[in-house]
Scaffold this motif. Structure first.
Motif, PDB file in Angstrom:
ATOM      1  N   GLN A   1      -1.583  -5.374   0.500  1.00  0.00           N
ATOM      2  CA  GLN A   1      -0.983  -4.330  -0.330  1.00  0.00           C
ATOM      3  C   GLN A   1      -1.720  -2.997  -0.180  1.00  0.00           C
ATOM      4  OE1 GLN A   1       1.770  -4.990  -1.151  1.00  0.00           O
ATOM      5  NE2 GLN A   1       1.923  -7.157  -1.621  1.00  0.00           N
ATOM      6  N   ILE A   2      -3.031  -3.031   0.024  1.00  0.00           N
ATOM      7  CA  ILE A   2      -3.749  -1.782   0.289  1.00  0.00           C
ATOM      8  C   ILE A   2      -3.289  -1.204   1.621  1.00  0.00           C
ATOM      9  CG2 ILE A   2      -6.018  -0.822   0.876  1.00  0.00           C
ATOM     10  CD1 ILE A   2      -7.232  -2.646  -1.224  1.00  0.00           C
ATOM     11  N   GLY A   3      -3.126  -2.050   2.615  1.00  0.00           N
ATOM     12  CA  GLY A   3      -2.593  -1.596   3.891  1.00  0.00           C
ATOM     13  C   GLY A   3      -1.200  -1.023   3.758  1.00  0.00           C
TER      14      GLY A   3
ATOM     15  N   VAL B   1       7.593   0.850  -6.468  1.00  0.00           N
ATOM     16  CA  VAL B   1       7.350  -0.527  -6.046  1.00  0.00           C
ATOM     17  C   VAL B   1       6.182  -0.575  -5.068  1.00  0.00           C
ATOM     18  CG1 VAL B   1       8.300  -2.461  -4.731  1.00  0.00           C
ATOM     19  CG2 VAL B   1       9.700  -1.331  -6.450  1.00  0.00           C
ATOM     20  N   LEU B   2       6.182   0.325  -4.083  1.00  0.00           N
ATOM     21  CA  LEU B   2       5.112   0.345  -3.090  1.00  0.00           C
ATOM     22  C   LEU B   2       3.768   0.700  -3.721  1.00  0.00           C
ATOM     23  CD1 LEU B   2       7.000   2.159  -0.175  1.00  0.00           C
ATOM     24  CD2 LEU B   2       6.565  -0.286  -0.424  1.00  0.00           C
TER      25      LEU B   2
ATOM     26  N   GLY C   1      -0.301  -6.102  -8.713  1.00  0.00           N
ATOM     27  CA  GLY C   1       0.141  -7.496  -8.705  1.00  0.00           C
ATOM     28  C   GLY C   1      -0.730  -8.367  -7.830  1.00  0.00           C
ATOM     29  N   ALA C   2      -1.148  -7.819  -6.677  1.00  0.00           N
ATOM     30  CA  ALA C   2      -1.997  -8.590  -5.771  1.00  0.00           C
ATOM     31  C   ALA C   2      -3.323  -8.939  -6.431  1.00  0.00           C
ATOM     32  CB  ALA C   2      -2.221  -7.799  -4.483  1.00  0.00           C
ATOM     33  N   ILE C   3      -3.883  -8.010  -7.196  1.00  0.00           N
ATOM     34  CA  ILE C   3      -5.165  -8.265  -7.867  1.00  0.00           C
ATOM     35  C   ILE C   3      -4.981  -9.256  -9.017  1.00  0.00           C
ATOM     36  CG2 ILE C   3      -7.009  -7.244  -9.252  1.00  0.00           C
ATOM     37  CD1 ILE C   3      -6.590  -4.648  -7.710  1.00  0.00           C
ATOM     38  N   SER C   4      -4.032  -8.970  -9.901  1.00  0.00           N
ATOM     39  CA  SER C   4      -3.881  -9.780 -11.116  1.00  0.00           C
ATOM     40  C   SER C   4      -3.465 -11.216 -10.795  1.00  0.00           C
ATOM     41  CB  SER C   4      -2.875  -9.123 -12.067  1.00  0.00           C
ATOM     42  OG  SER C   4      -1.624  -8.915 -11.424  1.00  0.00           O
ATOM     43  N   PHE C   5      -2.398 -11.367 -10.021  1.00  0.00           N
ATOM     44  CA  PHE C   5      -1.928 -12.720  -9.727  1.00  0.00           C
ATOM     45  C   PHE C   5      -2.740 -13.374  -8.609  1.00  0.00           C
ATOM     46  CE2 PHE C   5       1.682 -11.433 -12.258  1.00  0.00           C
ATOM     47  CZ  PHE C   5       2.064 -12.622 -12.875  1.00  0.00           C
TER      48      PHE C   5
END
Length: 524
Positions: free
Chosen positions: A434-436, A128-129, A135-139
């Motif tokens: 999310q990268i963080g 998940v992590l 998901g952050a990029i696509s959505f």
């Protein structure tokens, strides 16, 4: 929007002047300026970090500090549509967190049901992590292009499918597969929910609303604990966790119906028109005829700010993982705290986070985002030692520590929204977060491996001094966050709204105090 919502007075802004001139009015409205990296600008920027930090918003307001810190007048400015947007975003983030923690609270039972070890099942958490950035990029791109409403509904529908499927898995491979998909959805839900909740709100309400948004994660954790207790005896013996996932999926239906009844935000509709106008202006220029020119403009103007946000979110995530991931293990392994007391401590610490987020969110309306987050972080450092030494007796200090840690987190929503451009808010904030989170995902492993180097003399084999390691680790992270926030920019009370395409920018929306500049004339 109601007339009260659209006629709100735009208040003082903190605007950074370290950038080049804008090319056009449309770029000025939905894009940030390009960073100007000349030596004089860089030297002046770092020379003014402390002066801008202590140039407090309360100094530039005609209201007393005790008036500014009162959230009631600000909340009264919110229309019913504002409350709907915030409720949708907040509840979506709660459900997202609950779905994530459903695995954490039922780890042993899931392992037994799937004939696997607890360590094998934890790979579901790791996946998940790891996949949240996808998901952050696509959505993120989809939300900024097609709208917050459509993406919110699609994500909730996919949540239903994934959660129901999780309840039916029969082996480890199936479990890891559905949790990998959930990781993508979880990475997409946070930015969509944050933008839905925050982008349309009154200026003065941002502090309290931001302070309460991030702690919604704590509410999701508490809900997972409570509902697991309810569903544990259901279905087959030892497999009540399946009912928990089915129930969790069903909750998404409520959010889908609710979101369908609330229209798309006015901010997105205006932004969409301005993007079309920008693309029309550039469609004759080479590759601009074939590609989304707005994302190219964002890459040109946001790369430096994006790097900073990734570092800042990595620090915030390190504070969260560093204080929480190994804490329960420390209580049980090093101090022998029983399950009921551990559950009580964790629940109270999450309640402390809610209180801390609300309080420091209000304080940021007086002191600014950076200084408020720094103060909360310094208080975290003050409670590190009592929280991790004699933790079985000093657990009250840990509750206070988590309260201040999540309070600092809570400011991040308003802080980041006021920094990034309007054209790709969801993408920039979601991906940076999310990268963080990915950078900090190894916190528990680092602490566990370091802890095994410090066995407690005279204790049973396998009992380690995790408290010492967590104390040192968290102290270093809190010091890192103070430095990062001191060096960072701030655009306090920056206008997040846009005038309709073709009308131009209103003069009052372009005025503000330039507190990130040596020029104090109050103009861009």
């Amino acid at each position: 929007m109601s007339s009260s919502a659209t006629d709100r007075k735009v208040e003082t802004e903190h605007i950074s002047a370290y950038s080049s001139d804008q090319d056009s009015l449309s770029v000025d409205d939905i894009f940030n300026e390009k960073p100007k990296l000349t030596l004089p600008v860089i030297k002046n920027y770092f020379a003014t970090r402390l002066t801008t930090l202590f140039d407090l918003p309360v100094y530039h307001s005609d209201k007393a500090w005790y008036v500014l810190i009162n959230p009631i007048p600000a909340l009264r400015e919110m229309s019913w549509r504002d409350w709907n947007y915030y409720g949708l975003g907040w509840c979506g983030w709660v459900l997202d967190a609950m779905d994530f923690f459903c695995v954490s609270v039922a780890l042993p039972e899931i392992a037994v049901s799937l004939k696997s070890s607890v360590a094998d099942i934890t790979w579901g958490v790791t996946l998940v992590l790891m996949l949240r950035a996808i998901g952050a990029i696509s959505f993120g791109l989809a939300s900024d292009r097609f709208g917050r409403k459509k993406c919110y509904i699609v994500i909730c529908i996919l949540f239903i499918i994934v959660e129901i499927a999780t309840g039916f898995v029969q082996n480890l491979e199936q479990f890891l597969g559905v949790r990998a998909i959930f990781g993508i959805l979880m990475g997409s839900m946070l930015p969509v929910c944050m933008i839905t909740a925050m982008e349309s709100q009154p200026v003065r309400a941002r502090g309290i609303l931001s302070g309460l948004f991030s702690p919604a994660y704590c509410v999701g954790y508490i809900m997972a604990l409570v509902w697991y207790k309810v569903f544990a005896p259901t279905y087959k013996e030892g497999e009540g966790w399946r009912s928990l996932f089915w129930f969790s999926g069903g909750l998404s239906i409520i959010l889908i119906i609710w979101r369908m009844l609330v229209p798309e935000s006015e901010e997105f509709l205006i932004m969409q028109e301005k993007k079309k106008k920008f693309k029309e202006q550039n469609k004759k220029n080479g590759l601009h005829k074939y590609f989304n020119t707005t994302i190219i403009q964002t890459l040109k103007t946001e790369w430096l700010l994006f790097i900073y946000l990734c570092i800042a979110y990595a620090g915030w995530n390190f504070t969260s993982h560093g204080t929480q991931d190994l804490y329960v293990t420390m209580l049980s392994n090093q101090f022998g705290v029983d399950l009921n007391k551990r559950t009580l401590i964790v629940a109270l610490s999450n309640v402390g986070g809610l209180i801390g987020g609300a309080c420091i969110g209000n304080v940021s309306e007086v002191l600014g985002r950076r200084l408020s987050a720094i103060i909360a972080t310094i208080f975290c450092g003050a409670f590190v030692y009592p929280s991790f030494y004699d933790a079985d007796k000093n657990w009250g200090a840990y509750v206070v520590l988590i309260g201040f840690m999540i309070a600092s987190w809570g400011i991040s929503s308003a802080y980041a929204l006021e920094l990034v451009n309007k054209a790709h808010r969801t993408l920039l904030i979601g991906l940076a977060y999310q990268i963080g989170n990915l950078i900090s995902a190894g916190s528990a492993t680092i602490q566990a491996q370091l802890g095994e180097k410090y066995p407690i003399p005279g204790a049973a084999p396998g009992v380690y001094d995790y408290g010492k390691v967590m104390c040192i680790f968290c102290g270093a992270i809190f010091a890192f966050m103070v430095v990062i926030l001191v060096l960072g920019p701030e655009k306090f009370h920056r206008n997040l709204k846009m005038t309709p395409a073709g009308l131009g920018a209103k003069e009052e929306l372009e005025e503000g105090l330039i507190l990130d500049s040596s020029d104090k004339e109050g103009k861009k």
